[in-house]
Design a protein around this motif. Sequence first.
Motif, PDB file in Angstrom:
ATOM      1  N   LEU A 234      18.030  49.039  25.212  1.00 30.01           N
ATOM      2  CA  LEU A 234      18.280  47.949  24.263  1.00 30.01           C
ATOM      3  C   LEU A 234      17.014  47.150  23.931  1.00 30.01           C
ATOM      4  O   LEU A 234      17.000  46.400  22.962  1.00 30.01           O
ATOM      5  CB  LEU A 234      19.341  46.996  24.833  1.00 30.01           C
ATOM      6  N   TYR A 235      15.967  47.316  24.707  1.00 33.42           N
ATOM      7  CA  TYR A 235      14.763  46.499  24.524  1.00 33.42           C
ATOM      8  C   TYR A 235      13.889  46.875  23.329  1.00 33.42           C
ATOM      9  O   TYR A 235      13.357  45.982  22.654  1.00 33.42           O
ATOM     10  CB  TYR A 235      13.924  46.485  25.802  1.00 33.42           C
ATOM     11  N   PRO A 236      13.673  48.171  23.024  1.00 33.67           N
ATOM     12  CA  PRO A 236      12.769  48.497  21.914  1.00 33.67           C
ATOM     13  C   PRO A 236      13.090  47.812  20.586  1.00 33.67           C
ATOM     14  O   PRO A 236      12.174  47.277  19.943  1.00 33.67           O
ATOM     15  CB  PRO A 236      12.853  50.021  21.816  1.00 33.67           C
ATOM     16  N   PRO A 237      14.366  47.767  20.139  1.00 38.65           N
ATOM     17  CA  PRO A 237      14.598  47.091  18.864  1.00 38.65           C
ATOM     18  C   PRO A 237      14.298  45.595  18.929  1.00 38.65           C
ATOM     19  O   PRO A 237      13.884  45.009  17.923  1.00 38.65           O
ATOM     20  CB  PRO A 237      16.074  47.344  18.559  1.00 38.65           C
ATOM     21  N   LEU A 238      14.475  44.991  20.097  1.00 39.60           N
ATOM     22  CA  LEU A 238      14.186  43.561  20.236  1.00 39.60           C
ATOM     23  C   LEU A 238      12.684  43.304  20.173  1.00 39.60           C
ATOM     24  O   LEU A 238      12.246  42.327  19.564  1.00 39.60           O
ATOM     25  CB  LEU A 238      14.753  43.025  21.560  1.00 39.60           C
TER      26      LEU A 238
ATOM     27  N   THR B 112      10.445  45.364  18.698  1.00 34.59           N
ATOM     28  CA  THR B 112      10.024  45.714  17.340  1.00 34.59           C
ATOM     29  C   THR B 112      10.348  44.601  16.340  1.00 34.59           C
ATOM     30  O   THR B 112       9.552  44.313  15.446  1.00 34.59           O
ATOM     31  CB  THR B 112      10.688  47.036  16.903  1.00 34.59           C
ATOM     32  N   ALA B 113      11.501  43.957  16.524  1.00 34.74           N
ATOM     33  CA  ALA B 113      11.906  42.867  15.628  1.00 34.74           C
ATOM     34  C   ALA B 113      11.180  41.569  15.927  1.00 34.74           C
ATOM     35  O   ALA B 113      11.320  40.597  15.189  1.00 34.74           O
ATOM     36  CB  ALA B 113      13.417  42.641  15.727  1.00 34.74           C
ATOM     37  N   GLY B 114      10.400  41.540  16.999  1.00 31.06           N
ATOM     38  CA  GLY B 114       9.653  40.329  17.346  1.00 31.06           C
ATOM     39  C   GLY B 114      10.511  39.270  18.018  1.00 31.06           C
ATOM     40  O   GLY B 114      10.109  38.112  18.102  1.00 31.06           O
ATOM     41  N   LEU B 115      11.678  39.654  18.514  1.00 29.99           N
ATOM     42  CA  LEU B 115      12.563  38.692  19.164  1.00 29.99           C
ATOM     43  C   LEU B 115      12.173  38.418  20.608  1.00 29.99           C
ATOM     44  O   LEU B 115      12.516  37.372  21.152  1.00 29.99           O
ATOM     45  CB  LEU B 115      14.011  39.177  19.117  1.00 29.99           C
ATOM     46  N   VAL B 116      11.511  39.379  21.230  1.00 30.94           N
ATOM     47  CA  VAL B 116      11.037  39.194  22.604  1.00 30.94           C
ATOM     48  C   VAL B 116       9.618  39.724  22.711  1.00 30.94           C
ATOM     49  O   VAL B 116       9.218  40.627  21.965  1.00 30.94           O
ATOM     50  CB  VAL B 116      11.949  39.889  23.643  1.00 30.94           C
ATOM     51  N   ASP B 117       8.881  39.149  23.626  1.00 32.45           N
ATOM     52  CA  ASP B 117       7.516  39.599  23.865  1.00 32.45           C
ATOM     53  C   ASP B 117       7.552  40.941  24.575  1.00 32.45           C
ATOM     54  O   ASP B 117       8.313  41.120  25.536  1.00 32.45           O
ATOM     55  CB  ASP B 117       6.768  38.566  24.716  1.00 32.45           C
ATOM     56  N   GLY B 118       6.777  41.878  24.085  1.00 31.93           N
ATOM     57  CA  GLY B 118       6.714  43.184  24.716  1.00 31.93           C
ATOM     58  C   GLY B 118       5.723  44.065  23.986  1.00 31.93           C
ATOM     59  O   GLY B 118       5.199  43.697  22.934  1.00 31.93           O
ATOM     60  N   ALA B 119       5.473  45.226  24.566  1.00 30.99           N
ATOM     61  CA  ALA B 119       4.529  46.169  23.976  1.00 30.99           C
ATOM     62  C   ALA B 119       4.925  47.583  24.383  1.00 30.99           C
ATOM     63  O   ALA B 119       5.596  47.797  25.390  1.00 30.99           O
ATOM     64  CB  ALA B 119       3.113  45.877  24.447  1.00 30.99           C
ATOM     65  N   PHE B 120       4.479  48.533  23.569  1.00 25.89           N
ATOM     66  CA  PHE B 120       4.726  49.947  23.824  1.00 25.89           C
ATOM     67  C   PHE B 120       3.415  50.625  24.184  1.00 25.89           C
ATOM     68  O   PHE B 120       2.353  50.232  23.693  1.00 25.89           O
ATOM     69  CB  PHE B 120       5.310  50.617  22.575  1.00 25.89           C
ATOM     70  N   ASP B 121       3.482  51.667  25.007  1.00 29.93           N
ATOM     71  CA  ASP B 121       2.282  52.428  25.325  1.00 29.93           C
ATOM     72  C   ASP B 121       2.042  53.468  24.236  1.00 29.93           C
ATOM     73  O   ASP B 121       2.788  53.531  23.248  1.00 29.93           O
ATOM     74  CB  ASP B 121       2.370  53.043  26.733  1.00 29.93           C
ATOM     75  N   GLU B 122       1.040  54.291  24.424  1.00 28.69           N
ATOM     76  CA  GLU B 122       0.668  55.271  23.392  1.00 28.69           C
ATOM     77  C   GLU B 122       1.743  56.332  23.164  1.00 28.69           C
ATOM     78  O   GLU B 122       1.750  56.999  22.133  1.00 28.69           O
ATOM     79  CB  GLU B 122      -0.677  55.935  23.727  1.00 28.69           C
ATOM     80  N   ASP B 123       2.668  56.483  24.119  1.00 25.13           N
ATOM     81  CA  ASP B 123       3.766  57.443  23.964  1.00 25.13           C
ATOM     82  C   ASP B 123       5.018  56.816  23.364  1.00 25.13           C
ATOM     83  O   ASP B 123       6.037  57.490  23.188  1.00 25.13           O
ATOM     84  CB  ASP B 123       4.120  58.074  25.315  1.00 25.13           C
TER      85      ASP B 123
ATOM     86  N   ALA C 216      14.062  37.050  28.408  1.00 21.16           N
ATOM     87  CA  ALA C 216      14.340  36.751  26.998  1.00 21.16           C
ATOM     88  C   ALA C 216      15.238  37.823  26.393  1.00 21.16           C
ATOM     89  O   ALA C 216      16.174  37.517  25.647  1.00 21.16           O
ATOM     90  CB  ALA C 216      13.040  36.633  26.204  1.00 21.16           C
ATOM     91  N   ALA C 217      14.976  39.088  26.707  1.00 26.41           N
ATOM     92  CA  ALA C 217      15.788  40.183  26.164  1.00 26.41           C
ATOM     93  C   ALA C 217      17.233  40.063  26.636  1.00 26.41           C
ATOM     94  O   ALA C 217      18.164  40.253  25.844  1.00 26.41           O
ATOM     95  CB  ALA C 217      15.199  41.532  26.583  1.00 26.41           C
ATOM     96  N   ARG C 218      17.441  39.719  27.880  1.00 25.73           N
ATOM     97  CA  ARG C 218      18.798  39.567  28.412  1.00 25.73           C
ATOM     98  C   ARG C 218      19.528  38.420  27.711  1.00 25.73           C
ATOM     99  O   ARG C 218      20.720  38.524  27.431  1.00 25.73           O
ATOM    100  CB  ARG C 218      18.760  39.382  29.926  1.00 25.73           C
ATOM    101  N   ARG C 219      18.801  37.345  27.405  1.00 22.82           N
ATOM    102  CA  ARG C 219      19.423  36.217  26.680  1.00 22.82           C
ATOM    103  C   ARG C 219      19.831  36.643  25.270  1.00 22.82           C
ATOM    104  O   ARG C 219      20.928  36.298  24.805  1.00 22.82           O
ATOM    105  CB  ARG C 219      18.475  35.017  26.624  1.00 22.82           C
ATOM    106  N   VAL C 220      18.964  37.365  24.593  1.00 22.81           N
ATOM    107  CA  VAL C 220      19.268  37.810  23.225  1.00 22.81           C
ATOM    108  C   VAL C 220      20.495  38.727  23.237  1.00 22.81           C
ATOM    109  O   VAL C 220      21.403  38.567  22.408  1.00 22.81           O
ATOM    110  CB  VAL C 220      18.056  38.528  22.588  1.00 22.81           C
ATOM    111  N   ILE C 221      20.548  39.665  24.168  1.00 21.65           N
ATOM    112  CA  ILE C 221      21.690  40.584  24.244  1.00 21.65           C
ATOM    113  C   ILE C 221      22.951  39.828  24.637  1.00 21.65           C
ATOM    114  O   ILE C 221      24.038  40.087  24.087  1.00 21.65           O
ATOM    115  CB  ILE C 221      21.398  41.758  25.200  1.00 21.65           C
ATOM    116  N   ALA C 222      22.853  38.875  25.558  1.00 21.13           N
ATOM    117  CA  ALA C 222      24.033  38.074  25.933  1.00 21.13           C
ATOM    118  C   ALA C 222      24.583  37.323  24.730  1.00 21.13           C
ATOM    119  O   ALA C 222      25.803  37.256  24.527  1.00 21.13           O
ATOM    120  CB  ALA C 222      23.687  37.112  27.068  1.00 21.13           C
ATOM    121  N   ASP C 223      23.704  36.762  23.907  1.00 20.54           N
ATOM    122  CA  ASP C 223      24.147  36.071  22.689  1.00 20.54           C
ATOM    123  C   ASP C 223      24.811  37.062  21.728  1.00 20.54           C
ATOM    124  O   ASP C 223      25.822  36.738  21.096  1.00 20.54           O
ATOM    125  CB  ASP C 223      22.960  35.390  21.987  1.00 20.54           C
TER     126      ASP C 223
END
Length: 100
Positions: free
Chosen positions: A60-64, A66-77, A87-94
């Motif tokens: 569930l985290y990648p779309p959050l 990508t949308a800029g709703l939570v701080d995060g980053a992806f590696d080269e893969d 923050a991601a858990r709060r967004v999903i709970a909402d």
Amino acid sequence: MTEPTPANPAWVLGLAMPLNDAGADTIRDYLIELLSKVWEYGECFNGKCPFGNSGWEDELYPPLITAGLVDGAFDEDGDIERVDEDAARRVIADAIRALR
């Protein structure tokens, strides 16, 4: 970065999901599939591997991110390198509450 707020959970439900074990197209679809598994298996529901693999919450985290709703980053893969899980858990709970 946009701070997650209760004002946008319906929008969050419509975010597109990348390829995932639930076969869901959106976060809404993913949560419905998860709830369907809970209902189908009842007290035998396997919260560790509801779709056959562990780490399902991470799907569930990648779309959050990508949308800029939570701080995060992806590696080269394209895998999650880091994510603000609180923050991601709060967004999903909402978003879950918005299913009412």
